[in-house]
Write a protein that holds these residues in place. Structure first.
Motif, PDB file in Angstrom:
ATOM      1  N   LEU A 198       0.839  -1.212   0.000  1.00 11.37           N
ATOM      2  CA  LEU A 198       0.000   0.000   0.000  1.00 11.37           C
ATOM      3  C   LEU A 198       0.869   1.256   0.000  1.00 11.37           C
ATOM      4  O   LEU A 198       0.542   2.253  -0.642  1.00 11.37           O
ATOM      5  CB  LEU A 198      -0.918  -0.001   1.222  1.00 11.37           C
ATOM      6  CG  LEU A 198      -2.118  -0.951   1.160  1.00 11.37           C
ATOM      7  CD1 LEU A 198      -2.655  -1.229   2.551  1.00 11.37           C
ATOM      8  CD2 LEU A 198      -3.224  -0.378   0.282  1.00 11.37           C
ATOM      9  N   ASP A 199       1.995   1.200   0.705  1.00 10.89           N
ATOM     10  CA  ASP A 199       2.878   2.362   0.798  1.00 10.89           C
ATOM     11  C   ASP A 199       3.671   2.581  -0.491  1.00 10.89           C
ATOM     12  O   ASP A 199       3.887   3.732  -0.903  1.00 10.89           O
ATOM     13  CB  ASP A 199       3.875   2.188   1.960  1.00 10.89           C
ATOM     14  CG  ASP A 199       3.218   2.335   3.320  1.00 10.89           C
ATOM     15  OD1 ASP A 199       2.080   2.845   3.379  1.00 10.89           O
ATOM     16  OD2 ASP A 199       3.841   1.932   4.311  1.00 10.89           O
ATOM     17  N   GLU A 200       4.126   1.496  -1.107  1.00  9.37           N
ATOM     18  CA  GLU A 200       5.132   1.626  -2.166  1.00  9.37           C
ATOM     19  C   GLU A 200       4.606   1.488  -3.592  1.00  9.37           C
ATOM     20  O   GLU A 200       5.114   2.163  -4.497  1.00  9.37           O
ATOM     21  CB  GLU A 200       6.236   0.575  -1.945  1.00  9.37           C
ATOM     22  CG  GLU A 200       6.967   0.718  -0.608  1.00  9.37           C
ATOM     23  CD  GLU A 200       7.729   2.021  -0.488  1.00  9.37           C
ATOM     24  OE1 GLU A 200       8.159   2.555  -1.526  1.00  9.37           O
ATOM     25  OE2 GLU A 200       7.881   2.516   0.643  1.00  9.37           O
ATOM     26  N   LEU A 201       3.632   0.605  -3.826  1.00 13.67           N
ATOM     27  CA  LEU A 201       3.254   0.307  -5.213  1.00 13.67           C
ATOM     28  C   LEU A 201       2.531   1.444  -5.937  1.00 13.67           C
ATOM     29  O   LEU A 201       2.626   1.537  -7.159  1.00 13.67           O
ATOM     30  CB  LEU A 201       2.437  -0.987  -5.276  1.00 13.67           C
ATOM     31  CG  LEU A 201       3.261  -2.250  -5.003  1.00 13.67           C
ATOM     32  CD1 LEU A 201       2.363  -3.475  -4.957  1.00 13.67           C
ATOM     33  CD2 LEU A 201       4.354  -2.432  -6.055  1.00 13.67           C
ATOM     34  N   VAL A 206      10.466 -10.131   2.154  1.00 15.79           N
ATOM     35  CA  VAL A 206      11.364  -9.350   1.277  1.00 15.79           C
ATOM     36  C   VAL A 206      10.515  -8.356   0.467  1.00 15.79           C
ATOM     37  O   VAL A 206      10.382  -8.460  -0.751  1.00 15.79           O
ATOM     38  CB  VAL A 206      12.209 -10.267   0.353  1.00 15.79           C
ATOM     39  CG1 VAL A 206      13.279 -11.002   1.156  1.00 15.79           C
ATOM     40  CG2 VAL A 206      11.343 -11.260  -0.409  1.00 15.79           C
ATOM     41  N   PRO A 207       9.908  -7.377   1.139  1.00 17.45           N
ATOM     42  CA  PRO A 207       8.942  -6.509   0.458  1.00 17.45           C
ATOM     43  C   PRO A 207       9.527  -5.739  -0.724  1.00 17.45           C
ATOM     44  O   PRO A 207       8.831  -5.555  -1.737  1.00 17.45           O
ATOM     45  CB  PRO A 207       8.460  -5.566   1.557  1.00 17.45           C
ATOM     46  CG  PRO A 207       9.463  -5.663   2.656  1.00 17.45           C
ATOM     47  CD  PRO A 207      10.028  -7.035   2.571  1.00 17.45           C
ATOM     48  N   GLU A 208      10.784  -5.315  -0.636  1.00 25.74           N
ATOM     49  CA  GLU A 208      11.347  -4.548  -1.746  1.00 25.74           C
ATOM     50  C   GLU A 208      11.427  -5.402  -3.009  1.00 25.74           C
ATOM     51  O   GLU A 208      11.029  -4.973  -4.093  1.00 25.74           O
ATOM     52  CB  GLU A 208      12.743  -4.007  -1.384  1.00 25.74           C
ATOM     53  CG  GLU A 208      12.733  -3.019  -0.226  1.00 25.74           C
ATOM     54  CD  GLU A 208      12.795  -3.705   1.146  1.00 25.74           C
ATOM     55  OE1 GLU A 208      12.825  -4.957   1.200  1.00 25.74           O
ATOM     56  OE2 GLU A 208      12.796  -2.981   2.151  1.00 25.74           O
ATOM     57  N   ALA A 209      11.945  -6.613  -2.873  1.00 19.82           N
ATOM     58  CA  ALA A 209      12.056  -7.508  -4.030  1.00 19.82           C
ATOM     59  C   ALA A 209      10.677  -7.900  -4.554  1.00 19.82           C
ATOM     60  O   ALA A 209      10.454  -7.974  -5.772  1.00 19.82           O
ATOM     61  CB  ALA A 209      12.860  -8.750  -3.642  1.00 19.82           C
TER      62      ALA A 209
END
Length: 264
Positions: A33-36, A248-251
């Protein structure tokens, strides 16, 4: 139809509906929710849904069925004014996404299946699900799930060593689940059909993601999904177990951005 689904939402771009793992809630998607949505919010409109009985969504009185959960999502899209969406699910959420693809194929613009599998349960797996369902109801407690599944097999060994706070966070999420919802979901998952054949007709951009340490739905299950889907790409995430979006949320998010870039 259950009561209105509880949804967390961010962004304004391509609709991306995310369906959580068992026995968690939409809270597991905070990083997505924060990044995409991206820096200006226009990359994705992320809707993280609490499935029946979890988070802020009531269980209702219907008999256990993943098809019901899939139909709930179609009604959610109607209410949100969304004709087509990328549908993403992790673990149980993936089972619901596959049911949705079978029942509402025209509503899909893309499909994300993470740490899940297309095959139906074995007899052993069904028996174990019923054991858990009966136990949590009899004890009026979901503590059994924390004791049996954390850190392994729910999280990878790398995650358990690197990030003990995540183990605590997942235990907290599990603890928020009600015994009734846990039993309902176990019985719904036990009754699901094999989806590999029906996925061959899902001709939209697709992404299959799996942690290389996923012990519950390991890499061969992901490879089978990717082989079935006509437009699938397979991403194997190093150092992640079954809850790769949390581990691994970034990946994970990088892989999902790749899928979003393929949507017309």
């Amino acid at each position: 139809m259950t009561e209105r689904l509880s949804v967390r939402e961010a962004g304004s771009g391509t609709p991306l509906v995310l369906l959580h793992a068992f026995p968690l809630s939409a809270r597991m998607w905070e990083s997505q929710l924060d990044e995409l949505p991206g820096p200006d919010g226009t990359d994705a409109r992320v809707l993280a849904v609490d499935l029946r009985g979890f988070g802020g969504t009531a269980l209702g009185a219907d008999a256990p069925s993943l098809d019901l959960l899939a139909d709930d999502i179609a009604l959610l899209l109607d209410a949100a004014g969304i004709e087509q969406a990328v549908l993403g699910g992790l673990s149980m959420g993936g089972y619901v996404a596959m049911a949705f693809a079978r029942r509402h194929p025209g509503r899909l613009s893309g499909l994300l299946l993470a740490d899940t599998k297309g095959a139906a349960d074995t007899e052993t797996a069904r028996t174990n699900r019923e054991r858990i369902a009966k136990a949590v109801l009899a004890r009026d407690s979901v503590r059994l799930l924390v004791d049996e599944q954390l850190p392994a097999p729910l999280l990878g060994g790398t995650t358990a060593k690197r990030c003990p706070k995540l183990v605590d966070y997942v235990a907290e999420l599990i603890g928020e689940a009600s015994p009734a919802a846990v039993a309902w979901a176990q019985r719904a998952m036990a009754a699901r059909p094999d989806s590999l054949q029906s996925l061959r007709a899902v001709d939209v951009p697709a992404l299959v993601v799996v942690g290389d340490e996923d012990a519950l739905t390991p890499v061969p299950d992901a490879e089978a999904l990717a082989s079935a889907l006509p437009q699938a790409e397979l991403t194997i995430l190093p150092g992640a177990g079954h809850l790769s979006a949390l581990e691994v949320p970034e990946a994970f998010n990088t892989a999902v951005r790749g899928l979003l870039a393929r949507i017309d």
